[in-house]
Design a protein around this motif. Structure first.
Motif, PDB file in Angstrom:
ATOM      1  N   LYS A 164    -103.031 -27.336  27.681  1.00 39.86           N
ATOM      2  CA  LYS A 164    -103.874 -28.505  27.950  1.00 39.86           C
ATOM      3  C   LYS A 164    -105.322 -28.086  28.147  1.00 39.86           C
ATOM      4  N   ASP A 174     -95.443 -32.682  24.588  1.00 37.57           N
ATOM      5  CA  ASP A 174     -96.860 -33.029  24.572  1.00 37.57           C
ATOM      6  C   ASP A 174     -97.505 -32.576  25.875  1.00 37.57           C
ATOM      7  N   THR A 175     -98.788 -32.834  26.018  1.00 31.16           N
ATOM      8  CA  THR A 175     -99.521 -32.308  27.182  1.00 31.16           C
ATOM      9  C   THR A 175     -99.134 -32.999  28.483  1.00 31.16           C
ATOM     10  N   GLU A 176     -98.389 -34.097  28.395  1.00 33.17           N
ATOM     11  CA  GLU A 176     -97.898 -34.764  29.595  1.00 33.17           C
ATOM     12  C   GLU A 176     -96.510 -34.267  29.991  1.00 33.17           C
ATOM     13  N   ASN A 225     -93.810 -34.493  28.041  1.00 39.83           N
ATOM     14  CA  ASN A 225     -92.743 -35.275  27.418  1.00 39.83           C
ATOM     15  C   ASN A 225     -92.194 -34.548  26.199  1.00 39.83           C
TER      16      ASN A 225
END
Length: 355
Positions: A75, A157-159, A161
């Protein structure tokens, strides 16, 4: 076919390509490049373990295997996420990934720009801390995530998920398109199957018939087996017209005498993944081949889905498949080893540990 017929077929091909290219120009440009590379994916019948150990590229991340830290670092570097690469040292498919996909400059540039790749040895004992803070060995992580085939990718992903799973080896074009699906954030709007429907040029699969086999069941495709159990397990072959990978499956693994003898111990059905042929699924649902393939998120053909006598899915082969892997999976199903080993990777561990 006479000359007029040939000219008509050629015209249809040109028109379908032209229309497709207008609506998806970037993907069309990519296909011209990667279609030539896909022709290299010709491992033939020999996908048995290779003698030399397969090494991953030096640009794969040297990680301490704490996924929380890896995700934060990705990230901070303005990347789209992280990808866990599940591999093993003597895997013929992993060799193809390293020597074809990851020797292609555009794929390497695109992957390095958008993702940090973290290698996981499915036989390994190193400890991995997942995004929830749970710590377990590489091997147990592979079992938990049902990474039945190598190479496989689990992308976040960067979250944090999970947004993509790739089980097995895919040719360069399909592989690159799947990564692009994540990098462009398309996963937020549509399934990978829907995205690949636009990525695949229509001319590839609209002009020729599928490969027929005498052991395929004929329509109507009433595959329901929940009310009355079947006598044999089921394999559903999702294919397409003018599918080069499907041709290789039929002329290679399915052309093997021992394979045919094993296949004859199954109920086998061939479905055109793009057709509106009516189907009753193993669970008794009335649908079409196309809608069922969408529901199963089948984005690559050929895809082989294995069901037990009661209509439960056991596992699927939805990536490049050759003789060694196909025979191993059929044996796993026919011997009902899945009753002792719920995942194919556990079955392989069990057999290896027995020796």
């Amino acid at each position: 076919m006479n000359q007029i017929g040939k000219n008509h077929k050629t015209l249809l091909l040109i028109l379908s390509w032209a229309i497709w290219a207008v609506y998806t120009p970037a993907l069309a440009d990519e296909f011209e490049v990667f279609d030539k590379l896909d022709d290299q994916v010709e491992m033939g019948a020999d996908d048995s373990p290779v003698e030399e150990e397969i090494e991953h590229p030096s640009w794969f991340k040297l990680s301490f295997l704490d996924m929380r830290d890896d995700l934060q670092e990705a990230k901070d570097a303005d990347k789209k996420g992280i990808a866990l690469y599940f591999g093993q040292k003597n895997c013929a498919y992993c060799k193809a990934l390293m020597e074809i996909n990851f020797k292609t400059p555009d794929i390497v540039r695109f992957t390095r720009k958008n993702f940090d790749i973290i290698p996981i040895d499915i036989w390994g004992g190193k400890l991995v801390t997942d995004l929830n803070g749970e710590t377990l060995s590489e091997r147990k992580l592979a079992i938990r995530e049902k990474m039945n085939f190598t190479p496989s990718f689990l992308v976040f992903d960067t979250e944090g998920n999970e947004v993509l799973r790739l089980r097995g080896y895919y040719p360069p074009y399909t592989f690159r398109a799947a990564l692009r699906y994540v990098a462009e954030g398309r996963y937020k709007e549509e399934s990978l199957r829907a995205y690949m429907d636009r990525a695949d040029p229509p001319g590839k699969f609209d002009l020729e018939d599928m490969n027929e086999q005498p052991f395929f069941l004929k329509p109507p495709y009433a595959l329901g087996r929940t009310k009355i159990p079947a006598e044999r397990p089921l394999i559903v072959f999702f294919e397409q017209k003018s599918c080069h990978a499907c041709d290789i499956l039929h002329t290679g693994p399915i052309g093997d005498k021992d394979t045919v003898e094993m296949l004859q111990q199954f109920d086998t059905v061939q479905l055109d993944a793009r057709s509106d042929d009516p189907v009753i699924t193993p669970q008794g649902k009335r649908t079409t081949a196309n809608d069922w393939a969408r529901e199963l998120n089948i984005f690559y053909t050929p895809a082989l889905i294995f069901f037990d006598e009661n209509g439960n899915e056991i596992l699927r082969l939805d990536s490049v498949t050759r003789l060694y892997r196909l025979k191993g999976v059929m044996k796993y199903v026919l011997t009902k080893a899945y009753e002792q080993y719920p995942t194919y990777v556990e079955y392989r561990y069990g057999r290896r540990d027995a020796f």
